[in-house]
Each structure stands twice: as structure tokens, then as C-alpha cells.
Design an enzyme around this catalytic site. Structure first.
Site, PDB file in Angstrom:
ATOM      1  N   PRO A 134       0.793  -1.238   0.000  1.00  0.00           N
ATOM      2  CA  PRO A 134       0.000   0.000   0.000  1.00  0.00           C
ATOM      3  C   PRO A 134       0.824   1.287   0.000  1.00  0.00           C
ATOM      4  CG  PRO A 134       0.064  -0.912   2.191  1.00  0.00           C
ATOM      5  CD  PRO A 134       0.782  -1.899   1.302  1.00  0.00           C
ATOM      6  N   CYS A 135       1.550   1.516  -1.074  1.00  0.00           N
ATOM      7  CA  CYS A 135       2.352   2.739  -1.159  1.00  0.00           C
ATOM      8  C   CYS A 135       1.464   3.977  -1.234  1.00  0.00           C
ATOM      9  CB  CYS A 135       3.329   2.674  -2.318  1.00  0.00           C
ATOM     10  SG  CYS A 135       2.572   2.423  -3.915  1.00  0.00           S
TER      11      CYS A 135
END
Length: 167
Positions: A134-135
Site C-alpha cells: 500500500p504505497c
């Protein structure tokens, strides 16, 4: 390797997996995006088979995520072959950011005992597993949205779907 596509409210993802796990979850911006997204993988593999039934678990988890359920994708086996050892460490650190929360690039660098805040951003820009790693939950230290390889509009959408608003 196997691939499929997954449609969600804001577009389409290309999913690619090997026998070891998910290799790629790539946001497709254009209809011809599949070939462009597969290009880096073609250096190591020329045989790609379209197999929707090999992605039942991934699609189930993405369905949960896009229905607003807290999904961390922790049960998925990942094949991080597209990253250097450093990039892989950054991606693993980003995976620990809880659903509905954000962290700064600096936070990840400190977690890795590094002062390379910029190198963290560069590693996240090369993240091949959008949402799964989940950048989109990584923001600038001043609280601004920061960057996102798939575009800031999609980043705002993903954050908003998790109940996070960044000015």
C-alpha cells in the site's frame, strides 16, 4: 506466468502471478497497457497465459477492499522478483502500514535504519503491487499527499476509500 485483469470503480488492474506468488498488480491507464506492463517481465519469461481461475483469491480480496472492508492482503503469497533487495525491504515495510492509516517516507526510512527518505520514495515508485503493497498510504512528512506512480487522482481515491482525506 499467469495473468488476468480486475475491474474496480476507477479502472482496471492487471494481475500477474508465478508459481511463487503475485508478481504484479498494475493499474492500467490505457487499453494497450497490458503489453507495456508485461514488458519488464518478458526479460525473464516469455510465456504468459491468461487464466482467470488462477486468481480467485486475489479477486476475492480486491472485492473486499473495494467494498470498504479492512483488507491487508497479508494472506497472499508474493513474488517480489521485480525489486532489488533494498526495494523489497521498503515494500515489506510499507505492507505494515495499517488500513486507514498513513506513514511518511521518513517513517519508513527510519524503520529501515536509513536516512534515505528519497530512496524510499524511489523504491515505492517502483512498487509493482499497487494496493497489495500500500504505497498509496505513504505521504510526505509535512502531511501533504506526496507522489504516486499511478497518479495522484487514484491515490486520493484509494485513501478516500479507506476514510483518509489528505489536502
Amino acid at each position: 506466468m499467469f495473468f488476468t485483469t480486475y475491474e474496480f470503480p476507477e479502472g482496471k488492474l492487471l494481475l500477474v502471478k508465478s508459481e511463487r506468488g503475485l508478481v504484479l498488480a498494475h493499474y492500467l491507464r490505457t487499453p494497450d497497457g497490458i503489453e507495456k506492463a508485461l514488458k519488464p517481465l518478458r526479460r525473464n519469461c516469455t510465456d504468459f497465459e491468461h487464466k482467470d481461475d488462477r486468481f480467485l483469491e486475489e479477486k476475492r480480496l480486491f472485492d473486499r477492499y473495494f467494498k470498504g472492508k479492512q483488507e491487508h492482503f497479508a494472506s497472499l503469497a508474493l513474488d517480489l522478483r521485480l525489486g532489488t533487495p533494498y526495494q523489497q525491504r521498503v515494500w515489506e515495510a510499507a505492507r505494515t502500514i495499517p488500513y486507514g492509516k498513513v506513514a511518511a517516507y521518513k517513517d519508513i526510512a527510519l524503520k529501515l535504519d536509513s536516512r534515505g527518505y528519497q530512496s524510499v520514495g524511489q523504491a515505492l515508485n517502483r512498487n509493482p503491487l499497487i494496493i497489495v503493497v500500500p504505497c498509496h498510504r505513504v505521504i510526505s512528512a509535512d502531511g501533504s499527499i506526496g507522489g504516486f506512480g499511478a497518479g495522484l487522482e487514484l491515490k486520493r481515491y484509494l485513501l478516500g476509500s479507506e476514510g483518509i482525506t489528505i489536502p
